[in-house]
Design a protein around this motif. Structure first.
Motif, PDB file in Angstrom:
ATOM      1  N   ILE A 259       0.866  -1.174   0.000  1.00  0.00           N
ATOM      2  CA  ILE A 259       0.000   0.000   0.000  1.00  0.00           C
ATOM      3  C   ILE A 259       0.906   1.228   0.000  1.00  0.00           C
ATOM      4  O   ILE A 259       1.842   1.319   0.786  1.00  0.00           O
ATOM      5  CB  ILE A 259      -0.908   0.035   1.259  1.00  0.00           C
ATOM      6  N   ALA A 260       0.615   2.159  -0.906  1.00  0.00           N
ATOM      7  CA  ALA A 260       1.401   3.386  -0.991  1.00  0.00           C
ATOM      8  C   ALA A 260       0.457   4.586  -0.972  1.00  0.00           C
ATOM      9  O   ALA A 260      -0.673   4.497  -1.453  1.00  0.00           O
ATOM     10  CB  ALA A 260       2.225   3.388  -2.278  1.00  0.00           C
ATOM     11  N   PRO A 261       0.916   5.717  -0.448  1.00  0.00           N
ATOM     12  CA  PRO A 261       0.076   6.925  -0.415  1.00  0.00           C
ATOM     13  C   PRO A 261      -0.166   7.469  -1.829  1.00  0.00           C
ATOM     14  O   PRO A 261       0.770   7.679  -2.592  1.00  0.00           O
ATOM     15  CB  PRO A 261       0.886   7.914   0.414  1.00  0.00           C
ATOM     16  N   ARG A 262      -1.421   7.701  -2.162  1.00  0.00           N
ATOM     17  CA  ARG A 262      -1.799   8.210  -3.480  1.00  0.00           C
ATOM     18  C   ARG A 262      -1.054   9.494  -3.828  1.00  0.00           C
ATOM     19  O   ARG A 262      -0.503   9.625  -4.924  1.00  0.00           O
ATOM     20  CB  ARG A 262      -3.313   8.473  -3.516  1.00  0.00           C
ATOM     21  N   ASP A 263      -1.020  10.454  -2.914  1.00  0.00           N
ATOM     22  CA  ASP A 263      -0.406  11.744  -3.219  1.00  0.00           C
ATOM     23  C   ASP A 263       1.093  11.606  -3.471  1.00  0.00           C
ATOM     24  O   ASP A 263       1.637  12.256  -4.366  1.00  0.00           O
ATOM     25  CB  ASP A 263      -0.684  12.757  -2.108  1.00  0.00           C
ATOM     26  N   TRP A 264       1.775  10.754  -2.697  1.00  0.00           N
ATOM     27  CA  TRP A 264       3.207  10.524  -2.924  1.00  0.00           C
ATOM     28  C   TRP A 264       3.422   9.957  -4.320  1.00  0.00           C
ATOM     29  O   TRP A 264       4.315  10.388  -5.051  1.00  0.00           O
ATOM     30  CB  TRP A 264       3.761   9.568  -1.854  1.00  0.00           C
ATOM     31  N   LEU A 265       2.586   8.999  -4.699  1.00  0.00           N
ATOM     32  CA  LEU A 265       2.699   8.397  -6.029  1.00  0.00           C
ATOM     33  C   LEU A 265       2.482   9.434  -7.128  1.00  0.00           C
ATOM     34  O   LEU A 265       3.270   9.544  -8.067  1.00  0.00           O
ATOM     35  CB  LEU A 265       1.694   7.255  -6.184  1.00  0.00           C
ATOM     36  N   LEU A 266       1.405  10.208  -7.005  1.00  0.00           N
ATOM     37  CA  LEU A 266       1.083  11.208  -8.032  1.00  0.00           C
ATOM     38  C   LEU A 266       2.171  12.276  -8.152  1.00  0.00           C
ATOM     39  O   LEU A 266       2.510  12.703  -9.254  1.00  0.00           O
ATOM     40  CB  LEU A 266      -0.274  11.846  -7.752  1.00  0.00           C
ATOM     41  N   GLN A 267       2.733  12.703  -7.009  1.00  0.00           N
ATOM     42  CA  GLN A 267       3.775  13.732  -7.029  1.00  0.00           C
ATOM     43  C   GLN A 267       5.026  13.257  -7.759  1.00  0.00           C
ATOM     44  O   GLN A 267       5.827  14.058  -8.213  1.00  0.00           O
ATOM     45  CB  GLN A 267       4.141  14.151  -5.603  1.00  0.00           C
ATOM     46  N   ARG A 268       5.185  11.951  -7.895  1.00  0.00           N
ATOM     47  CA  ARG A 268       6.360  11.390  -8.558  1.00  0.00           C
ATOM     48  C   ARG A 268       6.067  10.917  -9.978  1.00  0.00           C
ATOM     49  O   ARG A 268       6.869  10.242 -10.602  1.00  0.00           O
ATOM     50  CB  ARG A 268       6.935  10.267  -7.708  1.00  0.00           C
ATOM     51  N   GLY A 269       4.881  11.266 -10.465  1.00  0.00           N
ATOM     52  CA  GLY A 269       4.540  10.943 -11.841  1.00  0.00           C
ATOM     53  C   GLY A 269       4.022   9.526 -12.050  1.00  0.00           C
ATOM     54  O   GLY A 269       3.975   9.041 -13.175  1.00  0.00           O
ATOM     55  N   PHE A 270       3.612   8.876 -10.973  1.00  0.00           N
ATOM     56  CA  PHE A 270       3.081   7.521 -11.078  1.00  0.00           C
ATOM     57  C   PHE A 270       1.834   7.502 -11.953  1.00  0.00           C
ATOM     58  O   PHE A 270       0.978   8.374 -11.829  1.00  0.00           O
ATOM     59  CB  PHE A 270       2.734   6.995  -9.681  1.00  0.00           C
ATOM     60  N   GLU A 271       1.754   6.509 -12.821  1.00  0.00           N
ATOM     61  CA  GLU A 271       0.538   6.305 -13.607  1.00  0.00           C
ATOM     62  C   GLU A 271      -0.073   4.947 -13.306  1.00  0.00           C
ATOM     63  O   GLU A 271      -1.215   4.863 -12.916  1.00  0.00           O
ATOM     64  CB  GLU A 271       0.831   6.454 -15.094  1.00  0.00           C
ATOM     65  N   ARG A 272       0.667   3.859 -13.505  1.00  0.00           N
ATOM     66  CA  ARG A 272       0.112   2.519 -13.316  1.00  0.00           C
ATOM     67  C   ARG A 272       1.066   1.531 -12.668  1.00  0.00           C
ATOM     68  O   ARG A 272       0.632   0.546 -12.125  1.00  0.00           O
ATOM     69  CB  ARG A 272      -0.311   1.909 -14.652  1.00  0.00           C
ATOM     70  N   ASP A 273       2.373   1.743 -12.841  1.00  0.00           N
ATOM     71  CA  ASP A 273       3.300   0.756 -12.313  1.00  0.00           C
ATOM     72  C   ASP A 273       4.518   1.408 -11.685  1.00  0.00           C
ATOM     73  O   ASP A 273       4.839   2.558 -11.962  1.00  0.00           O
ATOM     74  CB  ASP A 273       3.720  -0.245 -13.392  1.00  0.00           C
ATOM     75  N   ALA A 274       5.131   0.664 -10.786  1.00  0.00           N
ATOM     76  CA  ALA A 274       6.324   1.099 -10.065  1.00  0.00           C
ATOM     77  C   ALA A 274       7.191  -0.141  -9.880  1.00  0.00           C
ATOM     78  O   ALA A 274       6.856  -1.220 -10.378  1.00  0.00           O
ATOM     79  CB  ALA A 274       5.936   1.704  -8.710  1.00  0.00           C
ATOM     80  N   VAL A 275       8.272   0.002  -9.140  1.00  0.00           N
ATOM     81  CA  VAL A 275       9.147  -1.129  -8.868  1.00  0.00           C
ATOM     82  C   VAL A 275       9.308  -1.265  -7.362  1.00  0.00           C
ATOM     83  O   VAL A 275       9.628  -0.294  -6.672  1.00  0.00           O
ATOM     84  CB  VAL A 275      10.531  -0.942  -9.541  1.00  0.00           C
ATOM     85  N   LEU A 276       9.086  -2.476  -6.869  1.00  0.00           N
ATOM     86  CA  LEU A 276       9.370  -2.793  -5.476  1.00  0.00           C
ATOM     87  C   LEU A 276      10.786  -3.339  -5.420  1.00  0.00           C
ATOM     88  O   LEU A 276      11.125  -4.268  -6.164  1.00  0.00           O
ATOM     89  CB  LEU A 276       8.396  -3.857  -4.947  1.00  0.00           C
ATOM     90  N   VAL A 277      11.616  -2.749  -4.561  1.00  0.00           N
ATOM     91  CA  VAL A 277      12.941  -3.299  -4.294  1.00  0.00           C
ATOM     92  C   VAL A 277      12.780  -4.083  -2.995  1.00  0.00           C
ATOM     93  O   VAL A 277      12.596  -3.509  -1.927  1.00  0.00           O
ATOM     94  CB  VAL A 277      14.010  -2.196  -4.158  1.00  0.00           C
ATOM     95  N   SER A 278      12.793  -5.408  -3.115  1.00  0.00           N
ATOM     96  CA  SER A 278      12.492  -6.262  -1.965  1.00  0.00           C
ATOM     97  C   SER A 278      13.686  -6.363  -1.018  1.00  0.00           C
ATOM     98  O   SER A 278      14.772  -5.863  -1.307  1.00  0.00           O
ATOM     99  CB  SER A 278      12.090  -7.662  -2.442  1.00  0.00           C
ATOM    100  N   GLN A 279      13.494  -7.059   0.109  1.00  0.00           N
ATOM    101  CA  GLN A 279      14.557  -7.264   1.087  1.00  0.00           C
ATOM    102  C   GLN A 279      15.791  -7.887   0.462  1.00  0.00           C
ATOM    103  O   GLN A 279      16.910  -7.597   0.856  1.00  0.00           O
ATOM    104  CB  GLN A 279      14.058  -8.187   2.211  1.00  0.00           C
ATOM    105  N   SER A 280      15.597  -8.748  -0.524  1.00  0.00           N
ATOM    106  CA  SER A 280      16.725  -9.434  -1.162  1.00  0.00           C
ATOM    107  C   SER A 280      17.406  -8.563  -2.209  1.00  0.00           C
ATOM    108  O   SER A 280      18.439  -8.942  -2.756  1.00  0.00           O
ATOM    109  CB  SER A 280      16.248 -10.722  -1.833  1.00  0.00           C
TER     110      SER A 280
END
Length: 130
Positions: free
Chosen positions: A42-63
């Motif tokens: 779950i990510a904050p909508r406003d944080w995503l929008l402020q960074r130009g998010f449209e539909r996809d991002a990348v999760l950098v996992s623990q590994s």
């Protein structure tokens, strides 16, 4: 065929257009003839929008694995944990009027052994696998 499900939480980072922020996520494993991993965060909508998010991002996992995660309620998971150069996301973008918290998900069925699984998802260690 053995079939069970386990869940574990992890700490990683979300990368949206090169801008990174810490994030927690949940890894769910279903095992039958193969390993199927679902990832949810779950990510904050406003944080995503402020960074130009449209539909996809990348999760950098623990590994350190870089896992594409998607939002829009449509299943974009093709069983591959990387971008394939095809735009699967023509229909919808994140709506500024969307809920304040946005769910991003991914599916990974690339792990072919328990060792491979534990290397990629160390957060599952001790979750009763095996």
């Amino acid at each position: 065929m053995e079939n069970y499900s386990v869940k574990a939480d992890g700490n990683g980072a979300i990368d949206v257009n090169g801008q990174v922020s810490p994030v927690t996520y949940t890894v769910s494993l279903r095992q039958g003839q193969s390993y199927e991993v679902d990832i949810r965060l779950i990510a904050p909508r406003d944080w995503l929008l402020q960074r130009g998010f449209e539909r996809d991002a990348v999760l950098v996992s623990q590994s350190g694995a870089r896992i594409p995660v998607y939002h829009d309620g449509v299943n974009h998971h093709d069983g591959v944990n990387h971008h394939d150069g095809v735009n699967h996301h023509d229909k919808s973008r994140l709506d500024p009027a969307a809920a304040i918290s946005i769910e991003l998900t991914a599916r990974d069925d690339s792990c072919i052994s328990e060792d491979d699984l534990m290397r990629k998802y160390p957060e599952l260690d001790g979750a009763g696998i095996g």
